[in-house]
Design a protein around this motif. Structure first.
Motif, short mmCIF file in Angstrom:
data_model
loop_
_atom_site.label_atom_id
_atom_site.label_comp_id
_atom_site.label_asym_id
_atom_site.label_seq_id
_atom_site.Cartn_x
_atom_site.Cartn_y
_atom_site.Cartn_z
N ASP A 64 -37.35 -8.75 0.17
CA ASP A 64 -36.34 -9.54 0.60
C ASP A 64 -36.31 -8.98 -1.71
O ASP A 64 -34.33 -8.60 -1.79
N PRO A 65 -36.80 -8.92 -2.27
CA PRO A 65 -36.14 -8.63 -3.71
C PRO A 65 -35.73 -7.43 -3.72
O PRO A 65 -34.65 -6.92 -4.37
N ARG A 66 -36.01 -5.94 -2.48
CA ARG A 66 -35.59 -4.62 -2.88
C ARG A 66 -33.90 -4.80 -1.88
O ARG A 66 -33.08 -4.05 -2.82
N GLU A 67 -33.63 -5.71 -0.93
CA GLU A 67 -33.15 -5.91 -0.32
C GLU A 67 -32.01 -6.29 -1.59
O GLU A 67 -30.61 -6.35 -1.52
N ALA A 68 -32.19 -7.83 -2.08
CA ALA A 68 -31.40 -8.32 -3.30
C ALA A 68 -30.90 -7.45 -4.32
O ALA A 68 -29.88 -7.44 -4.55
N GLU A 69 -31.54 -6.57 -4.72
CA GLU A 69 -31.18 -5.05 -5.92
C GLU A 69 -30.74 -4.67 -5.32
O GLU A 69 -29.61 -4.03 -5.73
N LEU A 70 -30.58 -4.02 -4.27
CA LEU A 70 -29.59 -3.73 -3.54
C LEU A 70 -27.84 -4.02 -3.11
O LEU A 70 -26.80 -3.07 -4.24
N ARG A 71 -28.19 -5.01 -2.92
CA ARG A 71 -26.50 -6.04 -2.85
C ARG A 71 -26.30 -5.58 -4.46
O ARG A 71 -25.13 -5.59 -4.53
N LEU A 72 -27.46 -6.13 -5.09
CA LEU A 72 -26.39 -6.27 -7.17
C LEU A 72 -25.84 -4.83 -7.26
O LEU A 72 -25.26 -5.06 -7.58
N GLU A 73 -26.39 -3.81 -6.86
CA GLU A 73 -25.95 -2.55 -7.12
C GLU A 73 -25.19 -2.31 -6.85
O GLU A 73 -24.18 -2.18 -7.97
N ALA A 74 -24.74 -2.60 -5.94
CA ALA A 74 -23.60 -2.20 -5.24
C ALA A 74 -22.56 -3.15 -5.35
O ALA A 74 -21.52 -2.19 -5.86
N LYS A 75 -23.04 -4.64 -5.76
CA LYS A 75 -21.69 -5.06 -6.62
C LYS A 75 -21.52 -4.42 -7.71
O LYS A 75 -20.57 -4.85 -8.05
N VAL A 76 -22.58 -3.74 -8.57
CA VAL A 76 -22.57 -4.31 -9.82
C VAL A 76 -21.33 -1.68 -9.77
O VAL A 76 -20.36 -1.99 -10.73
N GLU A 77 -21.51 -1.57 -8.75
CA GLU A 77 -20.92 -0.80 -9.31
C GLU A 77 -19.26 -0.54 -8.37
O GLU A 77 -18.48 -0.25 -9.09
N ALA A 78 -19.29 -1.49 -7.38
CA ALA A 78 -17.74 -2.39 -6.85
C ALA A 78 -16.36 -2.95 -8.34
O ALA A 78 -15.88 -2.44 -8.73
N THR A 79 -17.72 -3.77 -9.24
CA THR A 79 -17.23 -4.19 -10.66
C THR A 79 -16.85 -3.47 -11.49
O THR A 79 -15.84 -3.50 -11.76
N LYS A 80 -17.88 -2.23 -11.67
CA LYS A 80 -16.84 -1.09 -12.52
C LYS A 80 -16.14 -0.37 -12.35
O LYS A 80 -15.31 -0.21 -12.66
N SER A 81 -15.79 -0.32 -10.62
CA SER A 81 -14.38 1.01 -10.46
C SER A 81 -13.63 -0.20 -10.39
O SER A 81 -12.26 -0.01 -10.81
N ASP A 82 -14.03 -1.44 -10.47
CA ASP A 82 -12.19 -2.11 -10.74
C ASP A 82 -12.13 -2.50 -11.92
O ASP A 82 -11.03 -2.44 -11.98
N ILE A 83 -12.81 -2.08 -12.95
CA ILE A 83 -12.42 -2.49 -14.71
C ILE A 83 -12.06 -1.03 -14.79
O ILE A 83 -10.80 -1.25 -15.13
N PHE A 84 -12.88 0.08 -14.65
CA PHE A 84 -12.46 1.37 -14.51
C PHE A 84 -11.19 1.48 -13.31
O PHE A 84 -9.52 2.25 -14.42
N LYS A 85 -10.01 1.09 -13.24
CA LYS A 85 -8.91 1.03 -11.76
C LYS A 85 -8.58 -0.16 -13.90
O LYS A 85 -6.89 0.24 -13.44
N TRP A 86 -8.74 -1.27 -13.33
CA TRP A 86 -8.11 -2.03 -14.31
C TRP A 86 -7.34 -1.81 -15.76
O TRP A 86 -6.89 -1.11 -16.09
N MET A 87 -8.55 -0.36 -16.34
CA MET A 87 -7.74 0.25 -17.78
C MET A 87 -7.28 1.55 -17.36
O MET A 87 -6.57 1.43 -18.16
N ILE A 88 -7.49 2.49 -16.38
CA ILE A 88 -5.94 3.08 -16.28
C ILE A 88 -4.95 2.48 -15.79
O ILE A 88 -4.41 2.96 -16.27
#
Length: 110
Positions: A64-88
């Protein structure tokens, strides 16, 4: 029948000799106490079942912790992508506004 946690015969003798109970009373009380205790004793199958449950829980809590960590990493990457799009997008809008202001100022001064 499972083993009782104490010596019934010794208990009955103690009740007869020290508490001066009749043999029937001592035996009845000893049997009642033995049944009450016996209901709470765990059998070997109870313990094995509990061990199996504990192992299953260990496996579940490891994954469970590993699965949660992977989901969290995916959400962080998606958020980074959204922030980059807004900045551009913001930089693009600012560039358009600045170019428009320069064009407007150049028309006014000429």
């Amino acid at each position: 029948m499972t083993a009782v946690a104490f010596d019934i015969l010794r208990f009955v003798r103690t009740l007869r000799d020290k508490a001066k109970m009749s043999p029937e009373q001592a035996e009845g009380l000893a049997e009642a106490i033995a049944e009450a205790i016996q209901a709470d004793l765990a059998t070997k199958s109870d313990i094995e079942s509990l061990k199996t449950d504990i192992e299953t829980l260990k496996i579940t809590t490891r994954s469970d912790p590993r699965e949660a960590e992977l989901r969290l990493e995916a959400k962080v990457e998606a958020t980074k992508s959204d922030i980059f799009k807004w900045m551009i997008g913001s930089i693009g809008c600012q560039a358009v506004v600045i170019v428009g202001a320069i064009v407007a100022l150049s028309r006014i001064t000429h």
